[in-house]
Design an enzyme around this catalytic site. Structure first.
Site, mmCIF file in Angstrom:
data_model
loop_
_atom_site.group_PDB
_atom_site.id
_atom_site.type_symbol
_atom_site.label_atom_id
_atom_site.label_comp_id
_atom_site.label_asym_id
_atom_site.label_seq_id
_atom_site.Cartn_x
_atom_site.Cartn_y
_atom_site.Cartn_z
ATOM 1 N N GLU A 240 7.680 3.685 11.712
ATOM 2 C CA GLU A 240 6.276 3.606 12.133
ATOM 3 C C GLU A 240 6.090 2.511 13.188
ATOM 4 O O GLU A 240 5.366 2.690 14.168
ATOM 5 C CB GLU A 240 5.398 3.330 10.910
ATOM 6 C CG GLU A 240 3.906 3.404 11.182
ATOM 7 C CD GLU A 240 3.071 3.180 9.926
ATOM 8 O OE1 GLU A 240 1.826 3.171 10.052
ATOM 9 O OE2 GLU A 240 3.647 3.001 8.830
ATOM 10 N N GLU B 10 0.837 -1.213 0.000
ATOM 11 C CA GLU B 10 0.000 0.000 0.000
ATOM 12 C C GLU B 10 0.866 1.255 0.000
ATOM 13 O O GLU B 10 0.604 2.225 -0.715
ATOM 14 C CB GLU B 10 -0.933 -0.034 1.207
ATOM 15 C CG GLU B 10 -1.722 1.241 1.440
ATOM 16 C CD GLU B 10 -1.524 1.797 2.844
ATOM 17 O OE1 GLU B 10 -1.121 2.972 2.964
ATOM 18 O OE2 GLU B 10 -1.781 1.051 3.808
#
Length: 426
Positions: A132, A55
């Site tokens: 992240e 993604e």
């Protein structure tokens, strides 16, 4: 082509991709996206995190466009572009003026059919995702949900975090990304959905021209989920203990789905909910507490989150369990009516946002292979009775095998675990 309700039209392309649109004449903009019925639970053990990385790489360049050109083209017309990965689905979305739907469709199609996976872009994006992951590890009220999911479904893709691990993320290469894309992004599990200032025939023509190379075979089925439950206690030097306590919930196809949704609303869906009033307002045991019901194709999770002082964990957890058990006998007509009203507002609000509407249509097609009229959903919510909600609560508790995830000072973890033993023996 078929019309399912006022304004909504659907068309299935030869390779199985469904195109759906809802024209909203009062809008000048359109929300457009491609939804794929594949996500984290479709990953093999060595692919942990590849759905999310794919993604991210969508916007990092194609054979026709650089990453910068993708951003410039969409923003040149005032649009924006985004994507999201979940356990069972991945979506790629743009919002543009109605006159620029063709451009939006071209860009979305380009990133899915002609991704470049340039090594230098891949290296940068892998590092971004590792950062992240580190951010989640440093945020206990995020991490506790990953630990909870892992404990509920141990050793399974559905129980693993969407982000992956630093090791798995760093291991991916362009060939692996391409193989995963080809295996899971298949026409029968893909939906092009648009709402707002959109012309259905134009959308179908654009999709047919640009997505015709997508394979028409059905993707491999994900492994069935096997709920296990159990506790995972993580000592950490924090000011609070973060707790998620839950039980196996209901899939979105289960007969008790709507009753479980209503139950979640009554227990912890707002300021008037039982948990907010009892735990926060009357006892002052926490700042934040709420319940949630996550549903998947074949299972679900019904749980409560709270953050509290280490000295209050035992009392808070016991009160939560008391409320879970009491719900099976004491839910009232007044609470039911209030929950239904809140849920109906949420459903109807989706009709006022082109983005929410496009998302709703796509998810319905992926889950049920049809568009469900809003009136039908409202009717199902309205049909939920007090007895049905009470029965759902009793059935959830009777299922046993609670899942507990807790992060915080060590002294606060054991009282939570002891309290949960009550629920396990219910």
């Amino acid at each position: 082509m078929s019309a399912t309700e006022t304004g909504v039209k659907t068309t299935t392309l030869p390779n199985g991709i469904t195109v759906v649109s809802d024209a909203m004449p009062h809008l000048g903009t359109a929300s457009l996206g491609i939804w794929v019925g594949a996500g984290a639970r479709d990953e093999g053990e060595q692919e942990h995190g590849i759905s999310h990385l794919l993604e991210h790489m969508a916007f990092k360049g194609t054979r026709r466009r650089s990453a910068r050109r993708i951003a410039e083209e969409i923003e040149q017309v005032g649009g924006d572009i985004n994507a999201a990965t979940s356990v069972e689905q991945t979506s790629y979305n743009v919002r543009v003026l109605g006159e620029d739907v063709g451009l939006g469709m071209d860009i979305l199609s380009d990133i899915l059919t002609e991704p470049a996976f340039a090594p230098e872009e891949l290296a940068r994006e892998k590092n971004v995702i590792v950062q992240e992951i580190g951010a989640v590890m440093d945020t206990p009220d995020d991490l506790v949900f990953d630990l909870f999911q892992e404990r509920a479904f141990p050793g399974q893709a559905v129980g693993r975090s969407i982000l992956g691990t630093p090791d798995t993320v760093r291991s991916f290469d362009p060939a692996g990304l391409g193989a995963y894309l080809g295996r899971t992004y298949r026409g029968p599990r893909m939906v092009v959905s648009a709402a707002g200032a959109v012309n259905h025939d134009q959308l179908v023509a654009e999709a047919a021209e640009r997505l015709g190379t997508i394979a028409g075979e059905t993707k491999p089925e994900a492994a069935p989920a096997l709920y296990a439950g159990g506790s995972i206690l993580t000592p950490r030097d924090l000011e609070q203990v973060h707790v998620v306590l839950g039980l196996e919930g209901r899939s979105y196809k289960h007969p008790q789905y709507h009753a479980a949704q209503v139950l979640s609303n009554i227990l912890g869906g707002g300021m008037s909910s039982r948990l907010f009033q009892d735990v926060r307002e009357e006892r002052g045991l926490c700042y934040s507490i709420y319940s949630f019901h996550w549903s998947y194709a074949d299972t679900g999770i019904f749980a409560i989150y709270a953050g509290t002082d280490e000295g209050d964990v035992g009392e808070l957890t016991n009160v939560v369990i008391d409320q879970l058990e009491a719900a099976g006998e004491t839910i009232t007509e007044t609470e039911l009516a209030r929950a239904k009203a809140q849920m109906k507002v949420g459903l109807l609000a989706a009709l006022e946002s082109s983005g929410a509407r496009a998302d709703q249509l796509a998810r319905q097609l992926l889950a049920f292979n049809r568009i469900i009229p809003v009136e039908e959903i409202v009717a199902k919510v309205e049909a939920v009775t007090v007895d049905a909600v009470r029965q759902a609560a009793r059935d959830l508790v009777a299922g046993g095998r609670p899942t507990l995830a807790a992060i915080g000072p060590g002294k606060g973890l054991d009282p939570a675990a002891r309290a949960v033993e009550r629920l396990a023996g219910a």
